[in-house]
Write a protein that holds these residues in place. Sequence first.
Motif, mmCIF file in Angstrom:
data_model
loop_
_atom_site.group_PDB
_atom_site.id
_atom_site.type_symbol
_atom_site.label_atom_id
_atom_site.label_comp_id
_atom_site.label_asym_id
_atom_site.label_seq_id
_atom_site.Cartn_x
_atom_site.Cartn_y
_atom_site.Cartn_z
ATOM 1 N N GLY A 84 -11.804 35.851 -31.622
ATOM 2 C CA GLY A 84 -11.053 34.837 -30.415
ATOM 3 C C GLY A 84 -11.995 34.424 -29.532
ATOM 4 N N CYS A 85 -11.400 33.133 -28.897
ATOM 5 C CA CYS A 85 -12.410 32.577 -27.833
ATOM 6 C C CYS A 85 -11.338 31.900 -27.000
ATOM 7 N N VAL A 86 -11.939 31.320 -25.725
ATOM 8 C CA VAL A 86 -10.571 30.844 -24.884
ATOM 9 C C VAL A 86 -11.057 29.413 -24.456
ATOM 10 N N ILE A 87 -10.073 28.703 -24.276
ATOM 11 C CA ILE A 87 -10.322 27.184 -23.386
ATOM 12 C C ILE A 87 -9.045 27.186 -22.563
ATOM 13 N N LYS A 88 -9.588 26.523 -21.656
ATOM 14 C CA LYS A 88 -8.514 26.107 -20.325
ATOM 15 C C LYS A 88 -7.922 24.729 -20.563
ATOM 16 N N PRO A 89 -7.087 24.689 -21.455
ATOM 17 C CA PRO A 89 -6.769 22.997 -21.607
ATOM 18 C C PRO A 89 -6.013 22.562 -20.444
ATOM 19 N N SER A 90 -5.578 23.188 -19.463
ATOM 20 C CA SER A 90 -4.990 22.400 -18.193
ATOM 21 C C SER A 90 -5.961 21.720 -17.378
ATOM 22 N N ALA A 91 -7.142 21.951 -17.646
ATOM 23 C CA ALA A 91 -8.147 21.433 -16.971
ATOM 24 C C ALA A 91 -9.394 20.569 -17.745
ATOM 25 N N CYS A 92 -8.900 20.145 -18.774
ATOM 26 C CA CYS A 92 -9.615 19.420 -19.767
ATOM 27 C C CYS A 92 -9.111 18.313 -20.275
ATOM 28 N N ALA A 93 -10.156 17.186 -20.594
ATOM 29 C CA ALA A 93 -9.581 15.774 -21.144
ATOM 30 C C ALA A 93 -8.594 15.881 -22.323
ATOM 31 N N PRO A 94 -7.305 15.439 -22.480
ATOM 32 C CA PRO A 94 -6.487 15.741 -23.377
ATOM 33 C C PRO A 94 -6.925 15.141 -24.724
ATOM 34 N N GLN A 95 -7.852 14.190 -24.835
ATOM 35 C CA GLN A 95 -8.552 13.905 -26.223
ATOM 36 C C GLN A 95 -9.099 15.058 -26.992
ATOM 37 N N PHE A 96 -9.599 15.863 -26.302
ATOM 38 C CA PHE A 96 -10.588 16.951 -26.909
ATOM 39 C C PHE A 96 -9.569 18.185 -27.370
ATOM 40 N N LEU A 97 -8.424 18.143 -27.266
ATOM 41 C CA LEU A 97 -7.470 19.285 -27.675
ATOM 42 C C LEU A 97 -7.195 19.236 -29.078
ATOM 43 N N GLN A 98 -7.561 18.180 -29.754
ATOM 44 C CA GLN A 98 -7.724 18.232 -31.333
ATOM 45 C C GLN A 98 -8.981 17.217 -31.599
ATOM 46 N N HIS A 99 -9.805 17.736 -32.069
ATOM 47 C CA HIS A 99 -11.229 17.119 -32.180
ATOM 48 C C HIS A 99 -12.103 17.555 -33.323
ATOM 49 N N THR A 100 -12.610 16.587 -34.253
ATOM 50 C CA THR A 100 -13.669 17.412 -34.992
ATOM 51 C C THR A 100 -15.140 16.426 -34.752
#
Length: 577
Positions: free
Chosen positions: A390-406
């Motif tokens: 596992g690893c952790v991200i804080k999606p509420s505090a990041c730019a939305p375009q990076f929630l799905q990215h390659t």
Amino acid sequence: MSKRTYDSLRSARWFAPDDLRSFGHRSRIMQMGYAPQDWEGRPIIAILNTWSDINPCHSHFKQRVEDVKRGIFQAGGFPIELPAISLSENFVKPTTMLYRNMLAMEAEELLRSHPVDGAVLMGGCDKTTPGLLMGAISAGLPCIYLPAGPMLRGNWQGKILGSGSDAWKYWDERRAGKISKTEWIGVEGGIARSAGTCMTMGTASTMTAIAESIGMALPGASSIPAVDANHIRMAAECGRRIVDMVWEDLTPARILSRDSFLNAIAVAMAMGCSTNAVIHLIAMSRRAGCEVTLDDFDAASRKVPVIANVRPSGDTYLMEDFYYAGGLPGLMSRLGEHLQGNTMTVTGHSLAENIKDAQVYNDDVIRPMDNPLYPEGALAVLRGNLAPAGCVIKPSACAPQFLQHTGPALVFDDYPSMKAAVDDENLDVTPGHIMILRNAGPLGGPGMPEWGMLPIPVKLIKQGVRDMLRLSDARMSGTSYGACILHVAPESYVGGNLALVRTGDMITVDVPARRIHLEISDDELAARKANWTPPESRFERGYGWMFSQHILQADAGCDFDFLETSFGAPNKEPSIY
């Protein structure tokens, strides 16, 4: 609830018997000017004070300890102040996380070895909250947590500043040449202007709220500003309440349950919590024998929205605003079915009883559930071949375009080389790259420093880029923001797959699917693993060596294996002969 007798108290073993050993105890306490009337028939209360001359978050504790003592005396107890390691987040290097478990050990042994019946735990700066609570949980005596409280909001040129969050924001502007040196000095002088912890929803505010939500702090205590008169009154009330808790024998074991920790996870998600909450809450739950896991965090994140509009998840408000809007009781009153109201608290009443009259006074600071700041919880747990544990991200505090990215990896093996590279205007980097820092985990850091918010390369800063994907086995400050993926487990230093990534490898991040994947074949991954060489040991002696031998990985809370409840039987009471 039946009241204990004086003869049943721990301290009575030291002071009550008519023998030579107790004569020694009594004569030595009288040496300090106390009379038998000060301790006879009274609970002795330890005050574990993490004040120091180099901890600005706790600079008011020199006075607050006197307020606690006043409350203890008022309730018929006898206070003794025991200093504990201060762990100032800003000044301790390489990281206070290296020493959280040292504080936990110190707290446990201070309580076990001294003639005390209960304890007030004075903390707030990031690692002091989990460290004190972990130790006190293991010691098993009645205890209550006293949060340091957030500092006042910052100010610079008419702008409201939030500690940490605005430091990163304005530092990028400084690197881009948009803020002068003189202006920068103004930011430095205006961003932290009173005693207290970071006034954003960073790790300190997150962890003190968690202490309250698991039932170990007084209702509403966690968000009172440090210099507010309500904080003085709360400190005295902690002193009064701990005396009653001793007579009631209200220990952590009688307060804490798995539901307590699940409540804390739900509250953390609703607050837009620090990513550090994951590590500390897991460690605390394992100390209590009520383990929660990354899966519990991810399950809550799917159900509980972010309703606290506080930086860094929010754009405007700070902890001072949160407190006056109703504070944690107000927020919890809106969580409804996401909380188990029957959990016990230090008040002797259930969580539901504590918050039954709570109100929210500003619907923009503490949002209704049908108008959240962010529709899911603050954190998300990703898994894949790069982070099997596992690893952790804080999606509420990041730019939305990076929630799905390659994108292609840009790999750094240590912090100094990464720092030098990002200041190179000729660095071969685009906004689509995924920057990777490794060897920054629990063993590799050492201590898992807050290096996970890798600075945006200056080349991109000058193009107006303010966010990009960054991946590491480090932590980041709870005041940080951005598309940072943290706590990769197992860490690279012990041969986790993050150690096998090469610059140019493609990596896919899919937060909705909770997936992170290195786009190479299993055969290629195995071949790289076979050629991996372990790095040299960080320590050869002392505390660092012990740390290296016994630290657990991030997904298990980074406690020492020998301190967990499951390791062995509890330590026996010390002999006084």
